[in-house]
Design a protein around this motif. Structure first.
Motif, PDB file in Angstrom:
ATOM      1  N   GLU A 436       9.459  -1.201  -0.424  1.00 34.83           N
ATOM      2  CA  GLU A 436       8.134  -0.752   0.009  1.00 34.83           C
ATOM      3  C   GLU A 436       7.386  -1.784   0.844  1.00 34.83           C
ATOM      4  O   GLU A 436       6.408  -1.428   1.526  1.00 34.83           O
ATOM      5  CB  GLU A 436       7.298  -0.398  -1.219  1.00 34.83           C
ATOM      6  N   LYS A 441      10.211   3.876   1.545  1.00 32.30           N
ATOM      7  CA  LYS A 441      10.120   4.551   0.262  1.00 32.30           C
ATOM      8  C   LYS A 441      11.507   4.647  -0.362  1.00 32.30           C
ATOM      9  O   LYS A 441      12.520   4.409   0.279  1.00 32.30           O
ATOM     10  CB  LYS A 441       9.563   5.980   0.436  1.00 32.30           C
ATOM     11  N   ASP A 522       5.454   5.084  -4.959  1.00 34.22           N
ATOM     12  CA  ASP A 522       6.237   5.315  -3.745  1.00 34.22           C
ATOM     13  C   ASP A 522       7.684   5.676  -4.069  1.00 34.22           C
ATOM     14  O   ASP A 522       8.568   5.559  -3.218  1.00 34.22           O
ATOM     15  CB  ASP A 522       6.190   4.087  -2.831  1.00 34.22           C
ATOM     16  N   GLU A 839      -0.362  10.628   4.589  1.00 32.85           N
ATOM     17  CA  GLU A 839      -0.010  10.475   3.176  1.00 32.85           C
ATOM     18  C   GLU A 839      -0.929  11.222   2.224  1.00 32.85           C
ATOM     19  O   GLU A 839      -0.478  11.781   1.230  1.00 32.85           O
ATOM     20  CB  GLU A 839      -0.002   8.981   2.800  1.00 32.85           C
TER      21      GLU A 839
END
Length: 966
Positions: A436, A441, A522, A839
């Protein structure tokens, strides 16, 4: 991932595949399909003397006040004592819903399929009125009152007409048959014969219609398995005709052509019907009507005059025959194991109307996280934390972009999902944080089967809460075999499982409840094996007589089952944080409405050219079925593709909405950095191409999240009046961008032909060569050397890209843009760009940028061209975001402010007629270069003229104008 692989070393995959057909039923091995096809055969043999036994009792018609809805009783001349109910309604948007169910029967038929698929109960029209006549009920509507629905009484027949022409007909061939519930001792063959002339006639008619013997009504065997069938026969047969439409599309998932080939008659392409039965098929054939992992019972019918569609809301196994009695008409026969008749007829009349009507029913595709459109690197399996770190390091060393690393089942201790194998993954959270650190991810697999052991807290809690699927007796938890060994399955039809499942994904402790604290926010999810796949079950799945919440048998809900897992997993991932962030969940099994929850892939394909080509068609079919976020495993799951095939597969992958490379555990490692030159550099450039076009993909996903129009568009969608393009399924358009793609799926190709459907100029994206279509369509030859994907820009398009190479997409957030302007024959062009934070859901509160770029003449006869940018959201507030209509848009929202310094660094114009006298913004002369070539308005072909405007210094968020003066 393969369900029951023998773990053989796969050095190569033969061209002719050895699919284990003995594991899966054919129609002749399925009793209800045999009965349905037998009914059709008898009808065909009887020809004009065949009459459907179902009729509407006109005296029972009840019309809802002020609504376009009516109900009526339906009777069958075969079984006068059996009651059926008909419910016909017209929605606000003109969609017609036809429902029929058994009334006061011995048992209740499953009627819940639509409730899982629909986003909400549709609003009925308050403007349309039914008119009751002597022989039918009918209603007219539409702007021109040219749409008509007619429900004939005797026999029952439902027809949608437009302009007086039949578009869709239900039961026009008289194949409607709802097998009513009955007691075993009262089966037709045991009824007394000879008591009266009426009884004899009735029995003879039943034999004529249903067949003269019971065909596995009460028990059915397949291989070593026995299906107890405690409810007896309950199948549903229905013919649906499209009398004026010669092409039908949809009913994914099948590895077949986009325009569905015939399955009946002397010239049938397939001898078997298309089967919708979610199944884990080993080494599936690249050309077959066999069922695969998902089922969407939606079908489009298309002609040059109109497009119509039907959605058959049934959750049980369904077989579909397709016939073309003439080149201009199509007949289909749908045979389902159980459920009610619940058909939605979509009147169109355009493809865009159909997508809007269907997604108003089942929902538009979710707007994905921006990073999810990048490149995903996966295999079965990265074996340790350090293996993941090493793979990431190699991508960075080779300057190859990637956004996501995946972990398959071997990360989990004894395949107990959520539980890390600490020997190989001793530091999972640290490993994830390492990934990350540069915006990447991880995706980790969570399968639905739970290892039956007391030291597995997920199974232990599910068992204690009574959340597991039951065996046929309805009392004992079902035990099957899957990756975990002895396994149990959560019954997601039980509402008590929902909140519990979502709690599992929390990354912080949840009191006395278990949660996945060895993960991060994530970490995203891959749901595999959710057909469900059961290694020791019939057809590698769950027995049909298993029992779910509410007492429903598995046969009733089989095709819906997998959808519930990724629905709830999506909710679980979304609610890990407050405020929520957009989830990413990949699913293998799916149903109508699954597009609301994530992405799908086409399953365990093989590393062959045939499967590469099939994957293109399958992804197109899923886009037609409303599920745009789709892709096939790059490189093929099985086998070891050579370097040429791998390059070509990456070129296919970058033009798939979901872009992932994946490979079987026994294949050689084939990460792209392992290839020799020149293949490694070619793939590096291919990956960079995908990343440069992320603005195109994200803008296309915004559109599909609002309108339902697919991200990948075959020719009949983009050019619905061009008959020459109706069967084309090896090239497609990307959204509304004007990009036309023709993937190379053949070994050794250096050229290919691309069909151009119109009298318009098209530009080669790489060489800038000009190709011109014709008013009746035209095929042109395109260079397709190994380093080059045939990619054309349609004249009249403006394509925004980002050209700075980065290691992952989040690092591109503030990168400048390039605008490619492909002038049309009329020297105009148009394009769009949509941006948000990629996001969160802040875009639903108006935090986004949506721009329109226009190239047009300053005056009608002028040679000067004005290039401008304007705020599109202010003009179309209701279209701006997914599912939320904004009544007011503030162009200075927080996200727009954060992007104010992001500029357009280059404008490239193809097809300008002459060298400019000046290029100005206001009074300021801009820097530019011009290369003489063919103008858009010419009739010639060759290299296009190219005008490059260098760093005009304009913001991507503001209004501006550039004038090119000839």
């Amino acid at each position: 991932m393969r369900a029951f692989c023998s773990l053989l070393l796969l050095a190569a995959v033969p061209a002719v595949l050895a699919v284990k057909t003995q594991d899966f039923k054919t129609c002749s091995q399925s009793a209800f399909c045999r009965r349905g096809r037998g009914l059709s055969a008898r009808a065909q043999e009887a020809s004009s003397s065949w009459v459907s036994p179902y009729s509407v009792d006109a005296s029972t018609i009840s019309i809802a006040p002020n609504l376009a809805s009516f109900t009526a009783a339906v009777k069958s001349s075969l079984y006068p004592d059996i009651k059926f109910g008909l419910d016909v309604r017209i929605h606000d948007d003109g969609v017609v819903r036809v429902r029929m169910d058994e009334v006061d029967g011995l048992r209740k038929r499953y009627d819940g399929a639509a409730s899982w698929a629909l986003v909400a109960e549709p609003e009925l029209s308050s403007k349309i009125r039914w008119s009751v006549g002597k022989a039918d009920v009918r209603a007219k509507y539409g702007d021109k009152k040219d749409v008509e629905v007619v429900v004939a009484f005797n026999p029952l027949r439902v027809t949608l007409l437009q302009g007086g022409k039949e578009q869709v007909v239900l039961n026009g061939k008289g194949l409607l048959h709802m097998e009513h519930f009955r007691a075993k001792e009262n089966s037709p063959k045991e009824e007394p014969a000879g008591e009266s002339e009426q009884v004899v006639m009735q029995v003879n008619n039943r034999a004529w219609f249903e067949g003269d013997s019971e065909d596995e009504y009460w028990e059915e065997k397949f291989g070593s398995w026995t299906d107890s069938k405690p409810k007896g026969p309950e199948s549903l047969s229905l013919d649906i005709s499209f009398p004026n439409h010669g092409h039908v599309y949809g009913i994914p998932q099948h590895a077949t052509r986009l325009s569905l080939p015939t399955t009946t008659g002397e010239n049938a392409y397939y001898s078997e019907p298309y089967r919708l039965y979610n199944a884990d098929v080993f080494e599936y054939l690249a050309d077959s009507p066999m069922s695969l992992y998902g089922s969407i019972p939606v079908m489009h019918a298309h002609s040059a005059g109109s497009t119509v569609a039907i959605f058959n809301a049934v959750g049980s196994e369904t077989w579909i025959d397709v016939a073309h009695p003439s080149p201009k008409s199509t007949e289909t026969h749908w045979i389902s194991e159980s459920g009610i008749l619940d058909v939605f007829i979509m009147p169109g009349p355009t493809p865009a109307d159909i997508f809007a009507q269907y997604t108003r029913l089942t929902g538009t595709p979710a707007l994905p996280a921006h990073w999810a459109l990048g490149y995903h690197q996966c295999r079965w399996n990265y074996i340790s934390s350090n293996d993941v770190r090493d793979v990431q390091k190699r991508f960075d060393m080779e300057d190859m972009p990637v956004d996501v690393f995946w972990l398959d089942i071997e990360y989990a201790e004894e395949h107990k999902y959520f539980i890390w194998d600490k020997k190989n993954f001793p530091d999972p959270v640290d490993m994830m944080h390492d990934v990350e650190d540069i915006g990447r991810k991880m995706v980790v697999i969570i399968d639905p089967h739970l290892k039956r052991t007391d030291n597995y807290p997920v199974y232990q809690e599910a068992n204690e809460r009574g959340l597991l699927v039951k065996s046929a007796d309805g009392e004992k938890d079902y035990e099957g075999w899957c990756w975990s060994g002895s396994s149990a399955w959560i019954d997601f039809f039980n509402p008590n499982s929902w909140d519990w499942w979502k709690t599992l994904f929390k990354t912080l402790p949840q009191g006395d409840r278990w949660s996945w604290t060895d993960s991060t926010i994530d970490t995203y999810i891959w749901n595999d094996m959710n057909e469900p796949s059961v290694f020791n079950g019939p057809e590698i799945s769950m027995p049909r007589d298993n029992v779910h919440h509410g007492g429903w048998e598995h046969r009733d809900i089989h095709n819906i089952n997998g959808m519930l897992l990724h629905n709830l997993t999506s909710q679980a991932v979304m609610t890990r944080t407050d405020p929520p962030r957009r989830p990413f969940v990949l699913t293998r099994s799916f149903y109508a409405g699954s597009q609301r929850f994530g992405a799908m892939w086409t399953g365990d394909n093989l590393g062959t050219w045939e499967h590469m080509a099939a994957g293109v068609r399958m992804v197109l079919a899923n886009n037609i079925g409303g599920f745009s976020f789709a892709g096939s495993d790059v490189g093929g799951f099985f086998g070891n593709p050579d370097s040429e095939m791998l390059v070509r597969w990456y070129q296919v992958g970058i033009f798939s909405p979901f872009f992932r490379a994946h490979a079987h555990i026994d294949t050689k490692r084939r990460e792209p950095y392992l290839l020799d030159e020149p293949y490694k550099s070619i793939i590096r450039n291919v990956l960079r191409m995908r990343y440069s076009m992320l603005p195109v993909w994200y803008t296309a996903f915004r559109e599909t999240s609002v309108t339902g129009l697919p991200v990948l568009r075959p020719h009949y969608v983009a050019f619905p009046h061009d008959e020459a393009g109706f069967a084309i399924d090896d090239q497609f358009f990307v959204g509304s961008s004007g990009l036309l793609v023709k993937p190379i799926v053949e070994k050794g190709a250096t050229h290919t032909t691309v069909y151009l459907p119109e009298d318009q100029v098209y530009y080669d994206y790489f060489t800038h060569d000009v190709h011109r279509g014709a008013s009746k369509g035209k095929s042109v030859t395109i260079q397709a050397d190994l380093h080059k994907t045939p990619l054309l820009i349609r004249g009249g398009s403006i394509v925004p890209t980002r050209e700075r190479p980065r290691r992952s997409s989040p690092l591109m957030k503030y990168d400048p843009f390039t605008l490619r302007i492909a002038l049309s024959n009329q020297d105009v062009a148009h394009g769009e760009l949509y941006l948000d934070d990629g996001e969160t859901y802040s875009h639903r509160d108006g935090h986004f940028v949506w721009r329109e770029f226009i190239a047009e003449k300053t005056e009608k006869k002028s040679k000067a061209v004005r290039i401008s940018s304007r705020n599109l959201a202010a003009q179309k507030p209701g279209e701006a975001v997914d599912g939320v209509a904004l009544t007011k848009y503030d162009g200075s929202n927080d996200f727009a402010k954060s992007m104010a310094d992001v500029r357009v660094e280059r404008v490239v114009i193809f097809g300008a007629a002459t060298k400019p006298a000046s290029v100005k913004m206001g009074d300021s002369e801009l820097q530019w270069e011009y290369t003489q070539g063919v103008a858009a308005s010419d009739k010639r072909e060759g290299m296009a003229s190219v005008l490059v405007i260098k760093d005009p210094g304009v913001s991507i968020t503001s209004d501006w104008e550039i004038v090119v003066q000839a």
